[in-house]
Design a protein around this motif. Sequence first.
Motif, PDB file in Angstrom:
ATOM      1  N   VAL A  66       0.875  -1.167   0.000  1.00 25.08           N
ATOM      2  CA  VAL A  66       0.000   0.000   0.000  1.00 25.08           C
ATOM      3  C   VAL A  66       0.914   1.219   0.000  1.00 25.08           C
ATOM      4  CG1 VAL A  66      -1.768   1.275   1.283  1.00 25.08           C
ATOM      5  CG2 VAL A  66      -1.823  -1.225   1.255  1.00 25.08           C
ATOM      6  N   PHE A  67       0.596   2.180  -0.847  1.00 19.68           N
ATOM      7  CA  PHE A  67       1.359   3.422  -0.959  1.00 19.68           C
ATOM      8  C   PHE A  67       0.627   4.488  -0.150  1.00 19.68           C
ATOM      9  CE2 PHE A  67       2.349   7.484  -2.879  1.00 19.68           C
ATOM     10  CZ  PHE A  67       3.689   7.399  -3.182  1.00 19.68           C
ATOM     11  N   VAL A  68       1.366   5.170   0.745  1.00 20.38           N
ATOM     12  CA  VAL A  68       0.768   6.215   1.580  1.00 20.38           C
ATOM     13  C   VAL A  68       1.681   7.437   1.512  1.00 20.38           C
ATOM     14  CG1 VAL A  68       0.073   6.876   3.925  1.00 20.38           C
ATOM     15  CG2 VAL A  68      -0.216   4.508   3.165  1.00 20.38           C
ATOM     16  N   GLU A  69       1.069   8.598   1.272  1.00 17.63           N
ATOM     17  CA  GLU A  69       1.825   9.844   1.291  1.00 17.63           C
ATOM     18  C   GLU A  69       1.107  10.817   2.204  1.00 17.63           C
ATOM     19  OE1 GLU A  69       3.004  13.906  -0.240  1.00 17.63           O
ATOM     20  OE2 GLU A  69       1.125  12.982  -0.792  1.00 17.63           O
ATOM     21  N   ASN A  70       1.862  11.392   3.155  1.00 15.83           N
ATOM     22  CA  ASN A  70       1.318  12.454   3.987  1.00 15.83           C
ATOM     23  C   ASN A  70       2.242  13.656   3.865  1.00 15.83           C
ATOM     24  OD1 ASN A  70       3.489  11.959   5.684  1.00 15.83           O
ATOM     25  ND2 ASN A  70       2.282  11.548   7.502  1.00 15.83           N
ATOM     26  N   SER A  71       2.062  14.666   4.698  1.00 18.40           N
ATOM     27  CA  SER A  71       2.873  15.872   4.558  1.00 18.40           C
ATOM     28  C   SER A  71       4.342  15.634   4.899  1.00 18.40           C
ATOM     29  CB  SER A  71       2.306  16.990   5.428  1.00 18.40           C
ATOM     30  OG  SER A  71       2.231  16.561   6.766  1.00 18.40           O
ATOM     31  N   ASP A  72       4.647  14.598   5.669  1.00 16.00           N
ATOM     32  CA  ASP A  72       6.019  14.356   6.115  1.00 16.00           C
ATOM     33  C   ASP A  72       6.778  13.293   5.345  1.00 16.00           C
ATOM     34  OD1 ASP A  72       5.686  16.216   8.167  1.00 16.00           O
ATOM     35  OD2 ASP A  72       4.922  14.695   9.537  1.00 16.00           O
ATOM     36  N   SER A  73       6.092  12.316   4.748  1.00 16.54           N
ATOM     37  CA  SER A  73       6.792  11.173   4.161  1.00 16.54           C
ATOM     38  C   SER A  73       5.960  10.476   3.096  1.00 16.54           C
ATOM     39  CB  SER A  73       7.134  10.135   5.237  1.00 16.54           C
ATOM     40  OG  SER A  73       8.023  10.645   6.187  1.00 16.54           O
ATOM     41  N   VAL A  74       6.674   9.676   2.323  1.00 18.62           N
ATOM     42  CA  VAL A  74       6.060   8.691   1.436  1.00 18.62           C
ATOM     43  C   VAL A  74       6.363   7.347   2.063  1.00 18.62           C
ATOM     44  CG1 VAL A  74       6.205   7.593  -0.824  1.00 18.62           C
ATOM     45  CG2 VAL A  74       6.281  10.084  -0.655  1.00 18.62           C
ATOM     46  N   PHE A  75       5.340   6.523   2.227  1.00 17.37           N
ATOM     47  CA  PHE A  75       5.513   5.212   2.848  1.00 17.37           C
ATOM     48  C   PHE A  75       5.157   4.117   1.846  1.00 17.37           C
ATOM     49  CE2 PHE A  75       4.200   8.095   6.255  1.00 17.37           C
ATOM     50  CZ  PHE A  75       5.166   7.867   7.225  1.00 17.37           C
ATOM     51  N   ILE A  76       5.994   3.095   1.768  1.00 21.81           N
ATOM     52  CA  ILE A  76       5.666   1.862   1.072  1.00 21.81           C
ATOM     53  C   ILE A  76       5.321   0.897   2.204  1.00 21.81           C
ATOM     54  CG2 ILE A  76       6.468   0.045  -0.471  1.00 21.81           C
ATOM     55  CD1 ILE A  76       6.408   2.786  -1.855  1.00 21.81           C
ATOM     56  N   VAL A  77       4.048   0.540   2.304  1.00 22.94           N
ATOM     57  CA  VAL A  77       3.528  -0.160   3.474  1.00 22.94           C
ATOM     58  C   VAL A  77       3.240  -1.622   3.147  1.00 22.94           C
ATOM     59  CG1 VAL A  77       1.631  -0.199   5.147  1.00 22.94           C
ATOM     60  CG2 VAL A  77       2.505   1.994   4.299  1.00 22.94           C
ATOM     61  N   ASN A  78       3.671  -2.491   4.038  1.00 25.80           N
ATOM     62  CA  ASN A  78       3.388  -3.915   3.909  1.00 25.80           C
ATOM     63  C   ASN A  78       2.528  -4.330   5.102  1.00 25.80           C
ATOM     64  OD1 ASN A  78       3.499  -6.565   2.908  1.00 25.80           O
ATOM     65  ND2 ASN A  78       5.612  -6.277   2.253  1.00 25.80           N
ATOM     66  N   TYR A  79       2.161  -5.597   5.142  1.00 20.88           N
ATOM     67  CA  TYR A  79       1.250  -6.084   6.173  1.00 20.88           C
ATOM     68  C   TYR A  79       1.814  -7.351   6.804  1.00 20.88           C
ATOM     69  CZ  TYR A  79      -3.101  -7.606   8.374  1.00 20.88           C
ATOM     70  OH  TYR A  79      -4.048  -7.995   9.282  1.00 20.88           O
ATOM     71  N   ASP A  80       1.831  -7.393   8.124  1.00 19.00           N
ATOM     72  CA  ASP A  80       2.259  -8.577   8.866  1.00 19.00           C
ATOM     73  C   ASP A  80       1.004  -9.331   9.280  1.00 19.00           C
ATOM     74  OD1 ASP A  80       2.966 -10.399  10.949  1.00 19.00           O
ATOM     75  OD2 ASP A  80       4.783  -9.228  11.342  1.00 19.00           O
ATOM     76  N   LYS A  81       0.756 -10.467   8.635  1.00 21.10           N
ATOM     77  CA  LYS A  81      -0.464 -11.247   8.900  1.00 21.10           C
ATOM     78  C   LYS A  81      -0.488 -11.797  10.320  1.00 21.10           C
ATOM     79  CE  LYS A  81      -1.082 -12.684   4.144  1.00 21.10           C
ATOM     80  NZ  LYS A  81      -1.056 -13.751   3.175  1.00 21.10           N
ATOM     81  N   ASP A  82       0.680 -12.222  10.814  1.00 17.82           N
ATOM     82  CA  ASP A  82       0.738 -12.801  12.159  1.00 17.82           C
ATOM     83  C   ASP A  82       0.378 -11.774  13.234  1.00 17.82           C
ATOM     84  OD1 ASP A  82       1.508 -15.243  11.083  1.00 17.82           O
ATOM     85  OD2 ASP A  82       3.653 -14.765  11.242  1.00 17.82           O
ATOM     86  N   GLU A  83       0.857 -10.547  13.063  1.00 23.72           N
ATOM     87  CA  GLU A  83       0.597  -9.501  14.056  1.00 23.72           C
ATOM     88  C   GLU A  83      -0.614  -8.637  13.701  1.00 23.72           C
ATOM     89  OE1 GLU A  83       4.012  -7.243  15.201  1.00 23.72           O
ATOM     90  OE2 GLU A  83       5.310  -8.997  15.177  1.00 23.72           O
ATOM     91  N   ASN A  84      -1.201  -8.885  12.528  1.00 25.02           N
ATOM     92  CA  ASN A  84      -2.370  -8.131  12.071  1.00 25.02           C
ATOM     93  C   ASN A  84      -2.109  -6.623  12.106  1.00 25.02           C
ATOM     94  OD1 ASN A  84      -4.991  -7.741  11.106  1.00 25.02           O
ATOM     95  ND2 ASN A  84      -5.806  -7.549  13.172  1.00 25.02           N
ATOM     96  N   ARG A  85      -0.957  -6.217  11.511  1.00 22.82           N
ATOM     97  CA  ARG A  85      -0.627  -4.794  11.501  1.00 22.82           C
ATOM     98  C   ARG A  85       0.119  -4.429  10.220  1.00 22.82           C
ATOM     99  NH1 ARG A  85       4.394  -3.046  12.310  1.00 22.82           N
ATOM    100  NH2 ARG A  85       5.958  -4.567  12.873  1.00 22.82           N
ATOM    101  N   TYR A  86       0.001  -3.160   9.871  1.00 27.58           N
ATOM    102  CA  TYR A  86       0.724  -2.607   8.729  1.00 27.58           C
ATOM    103  C   TYR A  86       2.037  -2.012   9.224  1.00 27.58           C
ATOM    104  CZ  TYR A  86      -3.738  -2.918   6.271  1.00 27.58           C
ATOM    105  OH  TYR A  86      -4.894  -3.375   5.692  1.00 27.58           O
ATOM    106  N   TYR A  87       3.075  -2.059   8.387  1.00 26.42           N
ATOM    107  CA  TYR A  87       4.358  -1.458   8.754  1.00 26.42           C
ATOM    108  C   TYR A  87       4.997  -0.859   7.503  1.00 26.42           C
ATOM    109  CZ  TYR A  87       6.422  -5.677   6.758  1.00 26.42           C
ATOM    110  OH  TYR A  87       6.771  -6.693   5.911  1.00 26.42           O
ATOM    111  N   ALA A  88       5.804   0.164   7.719  1.00 23.25           N
ATOM    112  CA  ALA A  88       6.479   0.829   6.611  1.00 23.25           C
ATOM    113  C   ALA A  88       7.704   0.018   6.200  1.00 23.25           C
ATOM    114  CB  ALA A  88       6.880   2.242   6.999  1.00 23.25           C
ATOM    115  N   GLU A  89       7.646  -0.548   5.006  1.00 20.23           N
ATOM    116  CA  GLU A  89       8.807  -1.259   4.476  1.00 20.23           C
ATOM    117  C   GLU A  89       9.862  -0.246   4.029  1.00 20.23           C
ATOM    118  OE1 GLU A  89       9.720  -4.705   1.200  1.00 20.23           O
ATOM    119  OE2 GLU A  89       7.741  -4.601   2.106  1.00 20.23           O
ATOM    120  N   PHE A  90       9.406   0.865   3.465  1.00 19.80           N
ATOM    121  CA  PHE A  90      10.265   1.987   3.093  1.00 19.80           C
ATOM    122  C   PHE A  90       9.555   3.264   3.505  1.00 19.80           C
ATOM    123  CE2 PHE A  90      11.648  -1.222   0.069  1.00 19.80           C
ATOM    124  CZ  PHE A  90      13.029  -1.094   0.106  1.00 19.80           C
TER     125      PHE A  90
END
Length: 178
Positions: A66-90
């Motif tokens: 998932v691609f996310v852009e806010n005022s501070d950063s561009v995030f390339i976001v992945n998902y950890d199925k075991d922890e049921n959470r999203y995290y910034a890969e980049f």
Amino acid sequence: MKITVSIVLSLLLVGCSGIPYDQNKSHAQIASDLKIKEQEIKVISKCNFYPFEYGKKAYAKMRSCVFVENSDSVFIVNYDKDENRYYAEFSIKPEEIHCTAIAKKEPGKGIIYLYAEKNAFTVALLHQNNDLNHEAVLKLEKELISKSIPVLDLSISISNPLYKYKTGVSSVCPLTMR
């Protein structure tokens, strides 16, 4: 050459099935997991991307995210199925982006190339049905321009003099030569 372009585009448009993402329901969880405010998200989209590290041999392996852009950063976001959470890969700050290039013509219209300090990224923003998300690309382009980040028209074409910059292992931003 057209066969190579077709293969690259086919790989970019492969489904993003490994990451649970619903345009309406996932925003709050993504914002919470990234520790950003949901209302500060300017661009969010399913995407496929290829990261390239300068000076290393480039073996393009498409990643769904998932691609996310806010005022501070561009995030390339992945998902950890075991922890049921999203995290910034980049995560890339605007000041780390030297320039971007967006293919404005077919084939490849809407494919984005981000040139940062240590890496370059090829990004395809996607709708839920995996079609290219041109609306998100236009929104991102406006955001980048508003931050004074150069945005080049880099249509996929051998006749385009900038073509070598997106295909070479040591790709550089044509404006900064980094």
